[in-house]
Design an enzyme around this catalytic site. Structure first.
Site, PDB file in Angstrom:
ATOM      1  CB  THR A  20      -0.949   0.031   1.224  1.00  0.00           C
ATOM      2  OG1 THR A  20      -0.173  -0.031   2.425  1.00  0.00           O
ATOM      3  CG2 THR A  20      -1.928  -1.133   1.186  1.00  0.00           C
ATOM      4  CE1 TYR A  52       5.334   2.583   3.607  1.00  0.00           C
ATOM      5  CE2 TYR A  52       3.631   0.949   3.255  1.00  0.00           C
ATOM      6  CZ  TYR A  52       4.962   1.278   3.329  1.00  0.00           C
ATOM      7  OH  TYR A  52       5.916   0.311   3.124  1.00  0.00           O
ATOM      8  CD  GLN A 160       7.446  -5.193   3.887  1.00  0.00           C
ATOM      9  OE1 GLN A 160       7.359  -4.028   3.522  1.00  0.00           O
ATOM     10  NE2 GLN A 160       6.497  -5.778   4.611  1.00  0.00           N
TER      11      GLN A 160
END
Length: 279
Positions: A20, A52, A160
């Site tokens: 996202t 974000y 990640q």
């Protein structure tokens, strides 16, 4: 949708999920529709972060009534990663996401606060039921060793990292480390963050040829390659429902040995860099 065990958690997670980052730059209704189309297509692993922008709020809108179907992941920025700061940041993310828990909570990148403090905050959240597991992001081998020494084995759910056809540096050391230690590797920006291979380039033509043979798209071929190994996951982002469905279809794509060899040749991993690439 193909799913794999997510590190030591025991949770079965779709190998292709939904990122996202920058989703708030698209028209909001379209972004919500894309996330829902992806969920309907089996991409129930949704990744977001407090940094974000409006992404967590958009995700919260998109997952209304669907929370039990999802593996929901968010991240804390290093500046908030003290023991108490981690808890406060997580609670704020939960409010934006309109949920009472995260399936996994990540430290976005190594920071200046003591990692012992961050891990203690994660464990406080886990014991309170606000997160089910925790992990890391943008951690190189040295940092991973330090985290493992602090937390002990079977605590780190995932790492990640940046991973796309043009940036395979993690295959040198980070991916093998994760595999040895039972930590899931989640690749972000799998399309190169706006730098996907040009269709007219040799690599682009190779992807197109493989895509035609399988009745799919070059993007799906890239996703299939990046999740070819048992410990790998990826989280493409899109603001278009049709692309979300195409992305989900990559989980069923099985590349042949010859196709894998061709992709390896066109997009070599190159030498190991001195520092871990990240965005």
């Amino acid at each position: 949708m193909l799913a794999r065990r997510f590190g030591p958690t025991g949770i079965r997670v779709p190998v292709i999920g939904q990122g996202t980052w920058r989703i708030d730059s698209a028209e909001r209704d379209g972004a919500v529709a894309a996330l829902r189309a992806g969920i309907d297509a089996g991409m129930t692993h949704i990744d977001t972060a407090e940094m974000y922008g409006e992404a967590e709020a958009i995700v919260g809108e998109a997952i209304a009534g669907l929370r039990e179907e999802l593996v929901l992941v968010s991240k804390v920025v290093p500046g908030n990663a003290t023991r108490r700061g981690v808890v406060r940041a997580c609670e704020q993310s939960l409010r934006r996401l309109r949920t009472d828990r995260l399936d996994c909570y990540l430290l976005h990148w190594p920071g200046n606060h003591a990692l012992e403090e961050t891990v203690a905050g994660f464990e406080d959240l886990r014991k309170a039921g606000k997160i089910l597991s925790w992990g890391l992001s943008n951690f190189d081998v040295e940092d991973l060793d330090r985290a493992l020494a602090i937390a002990g084995p079977y605590r780190i759910a995932c790492n990640q990292v940046l991973y796309h056809l043009g940036e395979r540096a993690i295959e040198h050391a980070v991916l093998p480390w994760c595999t040895r230690n039972g930590v899931a590797l989640v690749g972000y920006s799998p399309f190169g963050s706006g730098d996907f291979p040009d269709p007219a380039s040799p690599g682009g033509r190779a992807l197109a040829g493989i895509a035609v043979a399988h009745g799919t798209t070059p993007y799906a071929v890239a996703l299939a390659f990046l999740t070819r190994l048992d410990n790998t996951f990826t989280i493409p982002k899109t603001g278009r429902p049709t692309r979300a469905v195409e992305n989900a279809g990559a989980a069923a794509l099985r590349l042949t040995a010859a196709e894998l060899t061709l992709i390896e040749a066109q997009f070599p991993r190159g030498p190991r860099p001195r520092t871990l690439p990240m965005l």
